[in-house]
Design a protein around this motif. Sequence first.
Motif, PDB file in Angstrom:
ATOM      1  N   ARG A   1       0.837  -1.216   0.000  1.00 54.39           N
ATOM      2  CA  ARG A   1       0.000   0.000   0.000  1.00 54.39           C
ATOM      3  C   ARG A   1       0.862   1.252   0.000  1.00 54.39           C
ATOM      4  O   ARG A   1       0.560   2.227  -0.701  1.00 54.39           O
ATOM      5  CB  ARG A   1      -0.930   0.006   1.217  1.00 54.39           C
ATOM      6  N   LEU A   2       1.945   1.241   0.791  1.00 56.31           N
ATOM      7  CA  LEU A   2       2.860   2.377   0.825  1.00 56.31           C
ATOM      8  C   LEU A   2       3.456   2.625  -0.550  1.00 56.31           C
ATOM      9  O   LEU A   2       3.506   3.756  -1.036  1.00 56.31           O
ATOM     10  CB  LEU A   2       3.966   2.138   1.858  1.00 56.31           C
ATOM     11  N   ARG A   3       3.876   1.560  -1.221  1.00 55.15           N
ATOM     12  CA  ARG A   3       4.451   1.679  -2.566  1.00 55.15           C
ATOM     13  C   ARG A   3       3.441   2.286  -3.541  1.00 55.15           C
ATOM     14  O   ARG A   3       3.762   3.205  -4.299  1.00 55.15           O
ATOM     15  CB  ARG A   3       4.907   0.313  -3.065  1.00 55.15           C
ATOM     16  N   GLU A   4       2.205   1.792  -3.520  1.00 57.42           N
ATOM     17  CA  GLU A   4       1.179   2.290  -4.435  1.00 57.42           C
ATOM     18  C   GLU A   4       0.886   3.771  -4.193  1.00 57.42           C
ATOM     19  O   GLU A   4       0.740   4.544  -5.147  1.00 57.42           O
ATOM     20  CB  GLU A   4      -0.110   1.467  -4.292  1.00 57.42           C
ATOM     21  N   GLU A   5       0.813   4.168  -2.938  1.00 57.04           N
ATOM     22  CA  GLU A   5       0.556   5.577  -2.619  1.00 57.04           C
ATOM     23  C   GLU A   5       1.720   6.464  -3.052  1.00 57.04           C
ATOM     24  O   GLU A   5       1.511   7.569  -3.566  1.00 57.04           O
ATOM     25  CB  GLU A   5       0.292   5.749  -1.121  1.00 57.04           C
ATOM     26  N   LEU A   6       2.942   6.002  -2.859  1.00 56.43           N
ATOM     27  CA  LEU A   6       4.097   6.803  -3.262  1.00 56.43           C
ATOM     28  C   LEU A   6       4.209   6.899  -4.778  1.00 56.43           C
ATOM     29  O   LEU A   6       4.602   7.939  -5.313  1.00 56.43           O
ATOM     30  CB  LEU A   6       5.380   6.236  -2.650  1.00 56.43           C
ATOM     31  N   ILE A   7       3.856   5.842  -5.496  1.00 54.97           N
ATOM     32  CA  ILE A   7       3.854   5.898  -6.964  1.00 54.97           C
ATOM     33  C   ILE A   7       2.841   6.935  -7.444  1.00 54.97           C
ATOM     34  O   ILE A   7       3.133   7.738  -8.334  1.00 54.97           O
ATOM     35  CB  ILE A   7       3.557   4.509  -7.574  1.00 54.97           C
TER      36      ILE A   7
END
Length: 167
Positions: free
Chosen positions: A138-144
């Motif tokens: 989820r963190l990766r998706e939000e940062l992308i």
Amino acid sequence: MSTKNLVVAEGASSRTAKKKLILLALPLLLAGIGGGLWFGGFLPGATGRQEAKQAGGGSADLAATSRQPVFVPMPDITANLNAPGRRAFIRVRSQVEVAGAQDAATLRAAMPRLVDLFTTYLREIRPEELRGSAGTHRLREELIARANVAASPARVTDVLFTEILVQ
């Protein structure tokens, strides 16, 4: 009606039933085979994907090599987490993957905005939201999503974590 005429009539209706069955089953069979080939990726032209070899020979190969992914290192980001009643922080070391060198230059120019967006988002996260691989995903998706906003016309394809420390 005699028995002989009845047998001939049954044979004729049997043949028409077989023809109807073939006429109905054949299109269904062809549709099933076509769907299997399309979903299996064996029909790249039907899905809109073009092979580099089919697109234009040497010029397509040159375009494919110039669009190699580029990894842009991010500065280390340390931020307080949203943890009422206790002190918690996160330290993230990452790299951002973009589609090409031109996108990398655009991303480097937008780096202060990108760091600001990342830090602001990290300050709103609770430590419980980062637990496990699902939290990291989820963190990766939000940062992308935030990187694509900050570096807009450039297209960010991934954020790769080198280190994530939550304390």
